[in-house]
Design a protein around this motif. Structure first.
Motif, PDB file in Angstrom:
ATOM      1  N   SER A 111      23.224  22.866   5.676  1.00 22.59           N
ATOM      2  CA  SER A 111      24.007  22.024   6.581  1.00 22.59           C
ATOM      3  C   SER A 111      23.684  22.345   8.044  1.00 22.59           C
ATOM      4  O   SER A 111      23.506  21.446   8.871  1.00 22.59           O
ATOM      5  N   SER A 112      23.575  23.621   8.360  1.00 15.72           N
ATOM      6  CA  SER A 112      23.269  24.033   9.728  1.00 15.72           C
ATOM      7  C   SER A 112      21.856  23.614  10.121  1.00 15.72           C
ATOM      8  O   SER A 112      21.621  23.158  11.246  1.00 15.72           O
ATOM      9  N   ALA A 113      20.907  23.747   9.214  1.00  9.61           N
ATOM     10  CA  ALA A 113      19.521  23.347   9.494  1.00  9.61           C
ATOM     11  C   ALA A 113      19.440  21.843   9.753  1.00  9.61           C
ATOM     12  O   ALA A 113      18.752  21.393  10.686  1.00  9.61           O
ATOM     13  N   LYS A 114      20.161  21.062   8.944  1.00 13.04           N
ATOM     14  CA  LYS A 114      20.148  19.605   9.125  1.00 13.04           C
ATOM     15  C   LYS A 114      20.787  19.211  10.448  1.00 13.04           C
ATOM     16  O   LYS A 114      20.249  18.372  11.184  1.00 13.04           O
ATOM     17  N   SER A 115      21.919  19.802  10.807  1.00 12.93           N
ATOM     18  CA  SER A 115      22.580  19.427  12.063  1.00 12.93           C
ATOM     19  C   SER A 115      21.753  19.881  13.269  1.00 12.93           C
ATOM     20  O   SER A 115      21.698  19.184  14.282  1.00 12.93           O
ATOM     21  N   THR A 116      21.080  21.025  13.154  1.00 10.16           N
ATOM     22  CA  THR A 116      20.210  21.488  14.240  1.00 10.16           C
ATOM     23  C   THR A 116      19.033  20.544  14.407  1.00 10.16           C
ATOM     24  O   THR A 116      18.659  20.182  15.534  1.00 10.16           O
ATOM     25  N   SER A 117      18.459  20.107  13.310  1.00 10.33           N
ATOM     26  CA  SER A 117      17.343  19.160  13.352  1.00 10.33           C
ATOM     27  C   SER A 117      17.770  17.841  13.997  1.00 10.33           C
ATOM     28  O   SER A 117      17.047  17.282  14.836  1.00 10.33           O
ATOM     29  N   GLU A 118      18.965  17.352  13.638  1.00  6.83           N
ATOM     30  CA  GLU A 118      19.474  16.106  14.226  1.00  6.83           C
ATOM     31  C   GLU A 118      19.713  16.266  15.728  1.00  6.83           C
ATOM     32  O   GLU A 118      19.395  15.367  16.519  1.00  6.83           O
ATOM     33  N   MET A 119      20.262  17.406  16.132  1.00 10.47           N
ATOM     34  CA  MET A 119      20.501  17.672  17.546  1.00 10.47           C
ATOM     35  C   MET A 119      19.177  17.688  18.316  1.00 10.47           C
ATOM     36  O   MET A 119      19.041  17.110  19.387  1.00 10.47           O
ATOM     37  N   MET A 120      18.166  18.320  17.725  1.00 15.16           N
ATOM     38  CA  MET A 120      16.867  18.407  18.380  1.00 15.16           C
ATOM     39  C   MET A 120      16.184  17.048  18.463  1.00 15.16           C
ATOM     40  O   MET A 120      15.503  16.751  19.449  1.00 15.16           O
ATOM     41  N   LEU A 121      16.359  16.231  17.447  1.00 12.65           N
ATOM     42  CA  LEU A 121      15.772  14.889  17.467  1.00 12.65           C
ATOM     43  C   LEU A 121      16.351  14.082  18.625  1.00 12.65           C
ATOM     44  O   LEU A 121      15.617  13.401  19.352  1.00 12.65           O
TER      45      LEU A 121
ATOM     46  N   GLY B 271      15.104  25.786  31.089  1.00 10.43           N
ATOM     47  CA  GLY B 271      15.996  26.856  30.637  1.00 10.43           C
ATOM     48  C   GLY B 271      17.151  26.369  29.794  1.00 10.43           C
ATOM     49  O   GLY B 271      17.487  26.970  28.774  1.00 10.43           O
ATOM     50  N   ASN B 272      17.805  25.266  30.188  1.00  6.09           N
ATOM     51  CA  ASN B 272      18.947  24.756  29.426  1.00  6.09           C
ATOM     52  C   ASN B 272      18.534  24.280  28.044  1.00  6.09           C
ATOM     53  O   ASN B 272      19.205  24.558  27.050  1.00  6.09           O
ATOM     54  N   VAL B 273      17.426  23.528  27.992  1.00  6.48           N
ATOM     55  CA  VAL B 273      16.938  23.018  26.711  1.00  6.48           C
ATOM     56  C   VAL B 273      16.524  24.193  25.826  1.00  6.48           C
ATOM     57  O   VAL B 273      16.911  24.297  24.663  1.00  6.48           O
ATOM     58  N   LYS B 274      15.737  25.087  26.391  1.00  2.00           N
ATOM     59  CA  LYS B 274      15.237  26.241  25.639  1.00  2.00           C
ATOM     60  C   LYS B 274      16.398  27.065  25.073  1.00  2.00           C
ATOM     61  O   LYS B 274      16.409  27.397  23.896  1.00  2.00           O
ATOM     62  N   ASN B 275      17.371  27.365  25.911  1.00  4.66           N
ATOM     63  CA  ASN B 275      18.502  28.185  25.460  1.00  4.66           C
ATOM     64  C   ASN B 275      19.317  27.489  24.387  1.00  4.66           C
ATOM     65  O   ASN B 275      19.734  28.103  23.410  1.00  4.66           O
ATOM     66  N   SER B 276      19.558  26.194  24.574  1.00  2.00           N
ATOM     67  CA  SER B 276      20.346  25.430  23.608  1.00  2.00           C
ATOM     68  C   SER B 276      19.656  25.393  22.249  1.00  2.00           C
ATOM     69  O   SER B 276      20.274  25.638  21.213  1.00  2.00           O
ATOM     70  N   VAL B 277      18.370  25.092  22.267  1.00  2.00           N
ATOM     71  CA  VAL B 277      17.618  24.983  21.021  1.00  2.00           C
ATOM     72  C   VAL B 277      17.479  26.348  20.360  1.00  2.00           C
ATOM     73  O   VAL B 277      17.733  26.499  19.163  1.00  2.00           O
ATOM     74  N   ARG B 278      17.085  27.342  21.128  1.00  3.44           N
ATOM     75  CA  ARG B 278      16.906  28.688  20.554  1.00  3.44           C
ATOM     76  C   ARG B 278      18.216  29.201  19.948  1.00  3.44           C
ATOM     77  O   ARG B 278      18.208  29.815  18.876  1.00  3.44           O
ATOM     78  N   GLU B 279      19.316  28.952  20.618  1.00  3.15           N
ATOM     79  CA  GLU B 279      20.611  29.402  20.106  1.00  3.15           C
ATOM     80  C   GLU B 279      20.896  28.802  18.732  1.00  3.15           C
ATOM     81  O   GLU B 279      21.338  29.501  17.814  1.00  3.15           O
ATOM     82  N   GLN B 280      20.632  27.504  18.588  1.00  3.91           N
ATOM     83  CA  GLN B 280      20.873  26.831  17.308  1.00  3.91           C
ATOM     84  C   GLN B 280      19.912  27.319  16.227  1.00  3.91           C
ATOM     85  O   GLN B 280      20.309  27.560  15.087  1.00  3.91           O
ATOM     86  N   VAL B 281      18.635  27.468  16.592  1.00  2.00           N
ATOM     87  CA  VAL B 281      17.628  27.906  15.625  1.00  2.00           C
ATOM     88  C   VAL B 281      17.904  29.350  15.190  1.00  2.00           C
ATOM     89  O   VAL B 281      17.792  29.690  14.013  1.00  2.00           O
TER      90      VAL B 281
END
Length: 197
Positions: free
Chosen positions: A78-88, A165-175
């Motif tokens: 579930s977390s992987a799917k929601s992270t993927s959707e957020m990144m898309l 920085g904002n994008v990188k931090n947001s994505v890295r945090e989720q991943v």
């Protein structure tokens, strides 16, 4: 009137006793389930995340190591799917530079591969026969380990200073959260395997 009150009082007392007994039994079961989870999460790499992500599912796995491992995989999926959707959504938004967009596409692909591996693991754990246990557990351990590699590759794509920085931090945090959930799930699978042997 006095006669019906004579029968009504014992009936009300019996109903009250039944309700109280049921609530006490439910509370005892819930306490047992959450204590099982707390003990199961104690020696994992990320014990607080293990407990917080799985405690809402305590009635699902009760005190079963197999169901706990399967639930951990479902939460990770579930977390992987929601992270993927957020990144898309992020990859398609305005203001993302080409390098960020490329890194996100690579990461989305890695997360999709991860989701497939997790789905396969859940299915394998649910449908295995006792005689095939060792083969099943080896396959699941391999697939979930591959998920950790996918997530590490994804996270590495956001290294360096050229990223926002904002994008990188947001994505890295989720991943990183997905990776930590995966690590906990693998530890719970390993625990289930050791108890089974």
């Amino acid at each position: 009137m006095a006669c019906s009150a004579k029968f009504l009082l014992p009936l009300l007392l019996a109903i009250s006793f039944y309700i109280n007994s049921s609530l006490a039994a439910r509370n005892l079961i819930q306490t047992t389930n959450t204590e099982f989870l707390r003990t199961s999460c104690t020696k994992k790499s990320y014990p607080k995340l293990c407990y917080s992500s799985l405690s809402v599912h305590a009635t699902t796995f009760q005190t079963s190591p197999k169901l706990l491992a399967n639930t951990a995989l479902s939460v990770t999926l579930s977390s992987a799917k929601s992270t993927s959707e957020m990144m898309l959504k992020l990859a398609n938004s305005q203001g993302i530079n080409p390098r960020e967009a490329a890194a996100m596409r690579d990461c989305i692909e890695a997360l999709r591969d991860s989701a497939d591996e997790i789905r396969r693991s859940i299915s394998e754990m649910s449908n295995t026969k006792e005689s095939d246990f060792q083969l099943m557990i080896n396959d699941v351990q391999t697939w979930v380990s591959a998920v950790l590699t996918d997530e590490s590759t994804c996270s590495d794509g956001f290294a360096g200073k050229a990223m926002n920085g904002n994008v990188k931090n947001s994505v890295r945090e989720q991943v990183v959260k997905v990776a930590h959930l995966t690590s906990n799930a693998l530890a719970l699978i390993n625990n289930y395997a050791s108890l089974h042997g």
